[in-house]
Write an enzyme that holds these catalytic residues in place. Structure first.
Site, PDB file in Angstrom:
ATOM      1  N   LYS A  84      62.791  57.819  29.802  1.00  0.00           N
ATOM      2  CA  LYS A  84      62.848  59.077  30.825  1.00  0.00           C
ATOM      3  C   LYS A  84      63.900  58.893  31.902  1.00  0.00           C
ATOM      4  O   LYS A  84      64.462  59.940  32.539  1.00  0.00           O
ATOM      5  CB  LYS A  84      61.385  58.664  31.739  1.00  0.00           C
ATOM      6  CG  LYS A  84      61.200  59.958  32.581  1.00  0.00           C
ATOM      7  CD  LYS A  84      59.565  59.781  32.886  1.00  0.00           C
ATOM      8  CE  LYS A  84      59.099  58.710  33.833  1.00  0.00           C
ATOM      9  NZ  LYS A  84      59.634  58.699  35.136  1.00  0.00           N
ATOM     10  N   SER A  85      64.332  57.614  32.369  1.00  0.00           N
ATOM     11  CA  SER A  85      65.555  57.367  32.991  1.00  0.00           C
ATOM     12  C   SER A  85      66.753  58.247  32.713  1.00  0.00           C
ATOM     13  O   SER A  85      67.489  58.794  33.488  1.00  0.00           O
ATOM     14  CB  SER A  85      65.703  55.758  33.438  1.00  0.00           C
ATOM     15  OG  SER A  85      64.458  55.348  34.200  1.00  0.00           O
ATOM     16  N   SER A 100      65.427  52.775  47.506  1.00  0.00           N
ATOM     17  CA  SER A 100      65.166  53.351  46.340  1.00  0.00           C
ATOM     18  C   SER A 100      66.844  53.761  45.808  1.00  0.00           C
ATOM     19  O   SER A 100      67.502  54.175  46.683  1.00  0.00           O
ATOM     20  CB  SER A 100      64.594  54.695  46.145  1.00  0.00           C
ATOM     21  OG  SER A 100      64.831  55.144  44.831  1.00  0.00           O
ATOM     22  N   GLN A 103      67.587  55.620  43.906  1.00  0.00           N
ATOM     23  CA  GLN A 103      67.588  57.109  43.558  1.00  0.00           C
ATOM     24  C   GLN A 103      68.516  57.863  44.345  1.00  0.00           C
ATOM     25  O   GLN A 103      69.107  58.804  44.230  1.00  0.00           O
ATOM     26  CB  GLN A 103      66.056  57.675  43.222  1.00  0.00           C
ATOM     27  CG  GLN A 103      65.515  57.156  42.356  1.00  0.00           C
ATOM     28  CD  GLN A 103      63.830  57.385  42.327  1.00  0.00           C
ATOM     29  OE1 GLN A 103      63.541  58.030  43.447  1.00  0.00           O
ATOM     30  NE2 GLN A 103      63.118  57.194  41.276  1.00  0.00           N
ATOM     31  N   ASP A 156      58.953  48.808  37.217  1.00  0.00           N
ATOM     32  CA  ASP A 156      58.268  49.664  36.467  1.00  0.00           C
ATOM     33  C   ASP A 156      57.517  48.792  35.540  1.00  0.00           C
ATOM     34  O   ASP A 156      56.548  49.262  34.848  1.00  0.00           O
ATOM     35  CB  ASP A 156      58.843  50.710  35.680  1.00  0.00           C
ATOM     36  CG  ASP A 156      59.480  51.904  36.587  1.00  0.00           C
ATOM     37  OD1 ASP A 156      58.658  51.925  37.974  1.00  0.00           O
ATOM     38  OD2 ASP A 156      60.101  52.867  36.201  1.00  0.00           O
ATOM     39  N   LYS A 175      55.495  54.068  45.286  1.00  0.00           N
ATOM     40  CA  LYS A 175      55.542  54.758  43.787  1.00  0.00           C
ATOM     41  C   LYS A 175      54.553  55.761  43.722  1.00  0.00           C
ATOM     42  O   LYS A 175      54.262  56.316  44.745  1.00  0.00           O
ATOM     43  CB  LYS A 175      55.533  53.635  42.897  1.00  0.00           C
ATOM     44  CG  LYS A 175      56.633  52.857  42.674  1.00  0.00           C
ATOM     45  CD  LYS A 175      57.945  53.226  42.106  1.00  0.00           C
ATOM     46  CE  LYS A 175      58.798  52.260  41.973  1.00  0.00           C
ATOM     47  NZ  LYS A 175      60.078  52.654  41.474  1.00  0.00           N
ATOM     48  N   ARG A 215      51.120  50.409  43.929  1.00  0.00           N
ATOM     49  CA  ARG A 215      50.812  49.728  42.716  1.00  0.00           C
ATOM     50  C   ARG A 215      50.430  48.333  42.808  1.00  0.00           C
ATOM     51  O   ARG A 215      49.525  47.843  41.999  1.00  0.00           O
ATOM     52  CB  ARG A 215      51.989  49.940  41.823  1.00  0.00           C
ATOM     53  CG  ARG A 215      52.175  51.216  41.059  1.00  0.00           C
ATOM     54  CD  ARG A 215      53.439  51.422  40.384  1.00  0.00           C
ATOM     55  NE  ARG A 215      53.457  52.669  39.646  1.00  0.00           N
ATOM     56  CZ  ARG A 215      54.571  53.032  39.054  1.00  0.00           C
ATOM     57  NH1 ARG A 215      55.597  52.433  39.014  1.00  0.00           N
ATOM     58  NH2 ARG A 215      54.605  54.374  38.697  1.00  0.00           N
TER      59      ARG A 215
END
Length: 437
Positions: A21-22, A169, A171, A312, A339, A343
């Site tokens: 997915k990344s 992050s 991202q 993850d 997330k 988690r």
């Protein structure tokens, strides 16, 4: 909301890892920013991938599905002009944090208002790092209360000096690395705090290089980005996903032999360390040159697991730790709290319902292993795909059935998970259907 009952059974056999997915996000973004048509093949479709494709359309990039070279996978022909425009006024990012943070800087190149919306925990996930940049540059934006979605961006980023924290992050870093090469002037991006998840930045840099974008960096803390660059498309295959393979490698360690195919042995994915972590815990992982990784059943022992570059895979490794001899400590895991759910809290709550001994720490977990196994019971997925899949793996070491509510959340990243679980010998029964929250 779907509730599943899993009767304990040992899994075994062979399963093909979904595509990463990344890398899927990164490949289709780079293809869309290229001038002309590119083919991106071997995509495992999920809700998150659909969100990124919606964003491409909002930026004036078109795509169509074409035949894939891999059975059960998807390929897209993605056509772009080498630039972006606000072809729509709003775009729904679903629950995908990667989509939102990758696309915001690209939306800020359009010079016209573009509104980003989302669902679930995504609405409240932090975006302050971008707001600080917009404030410094005087770029107009509006948000809901407390900086939450929806976010409307209306302006154009300027080339020059940028700063980002590295401990929230990666991202944010990737989002700017996608956008800044398209500006006319040169830019420098400096990371102002400790960098976590460096491997995800490596994935971005490798994908950018594949599509003709050159970025130099100084030990990942200062990035020199020449402006006026152009993305060059082509044909690309998305590699297998190590974060999803982790579920099957743990399941093979706890059950019967499982071979996970379709992985890249030289992958830059940080989650590739799962094979080494399982081995360090006493597991037996073998591999071949074709990217087939096999997990054999083995007793395991507690270790210290550093989550900084592999967040993850922590939920499913917590399951393995829960039935390993001794104590496992998971450290540097604070980012798991922001997330799709918290988690750390979720795994503590739900595994303890099954009879585990997990203690939640501010920045990690302390797990006292119970090699005799767990008892089973009723648990909730917290609307988080990785929690649902981890609890499914936990059923393998339970004496009684595990009932998981909210099991449909696997659609976010791995829609075929329950199908693959059953194909490997899992006993699944749907016992409830109702409205989600």
């Amino acid at each position: 909301m779907t509730t599943l009952k899993i009767t304990p059974a040992k899994l075994g056999g062979s399963v093909c890892a979904p595509s990463s997915k990344s890398m899927g996000h990164r490949e289709i973004i780079c293809a869309g920013l290229s001038d002309g048509t590119s083919i991106v093949d071997n995509i495992s479709m999920s809700a998150d991938m659909e969100a990124t494709l919606r964003c491409l359309e909002a930026l004036g990039i078109s795509f169509q599905q074409v035949p894939s070279s891999r059975v059960g996978r998807t390929a897209f022909a993605i056509s772009g002009s080498g630039r972006v425009r606000a072809a729509r006024s709003a775009v729904d990012c679903g629950e995908s944090g990667s989509t939102l943070r990758f696309m915001i800087p690209l939306g800020a190149l359009c010079g016209a208002p573009l509104t980003f919306t989302g669902h679930g925990k995504l609405v409240t996930r932090p975006l302050q790092a971008y707001y600080d940049i917009f404030d410094r540059q005087g770029l107009h934006y509006t948000t809901a209360a407390e900086g939450y979605l929806p976010l409307t961006v209306n302006g154009v980023l300027q080339s020059g000096a940028y700063e980002l924290p590295g401990n929230v992050s990666s991202q944010f870093i990737s989002g700017l690395l996608f956008a800044l090469p398209l500006l006319e002037g040169d830019s420098v991006l400096e990371i102002t705090s400790g960098l976590e998840s460096q491997s995800y930045v490596d994935l971005t840099l490798s994908c950018l290089a594949k599509y003709g974008i050159t970025i130099e960096h100084e030990n990942y803390y200062k990035y020199h980005i020449c402006g006026g660059q152009r993305y060059r498309g082509g044909r690309s295959m998305v590699e297998g996903d190590w974060s999803q393979a982790a579920f099957w490698l743990v399941a093979g360690t706890l059950g019967r032999q499982i071979t996970c195919t379709g992985l890249h042995t030289a992958s830059l994915q940080g989650d590739r360390v799962v094979a080494g972590i399982i081995s360090r815990m006493g597991g037996k992982i073998t591999s071949d040159a074709e990217g087939n990784y096999t997990a054999l059943p083995a007793p395991t022992k507690g270790v210290v697991i550093d989550a900084a570059d592999c967040p993850d895979i922590i939920p499913v490794l917590t399951v393995l730790a829960a039935v390993s001899e001794g104590t496992t400590e998971i450290i540097n895991a604070g980012r798991l709290r922001i997330k799709e759910c918290d988690r750390l809290a979720a795994m503590t709550s739900e595994l303890n319902k099954l009879g585990a001994a997990v203690t939640e720490l501010p920045d990690g977990l302390l797990i006292k292993g119970r090699p005799e196994g767990l008892r089973g019971g009723c648990v909730d997925a917290w609307n988080d795909h990785r929690i649902a899949m981890s609890l499914a793996v936990a059923s393998l070491v339970c004496r009684e059935a595990v009932v998981i509510s909210g099991s449909e959340c696997v659609q976010k990243s791995y829609p075929e998970f329950w199908q693959d679980f059953a194909a490997l010998g899992g006993n699944i029964e749907t016992v409830g259907m109702g409205e989600g929250i």
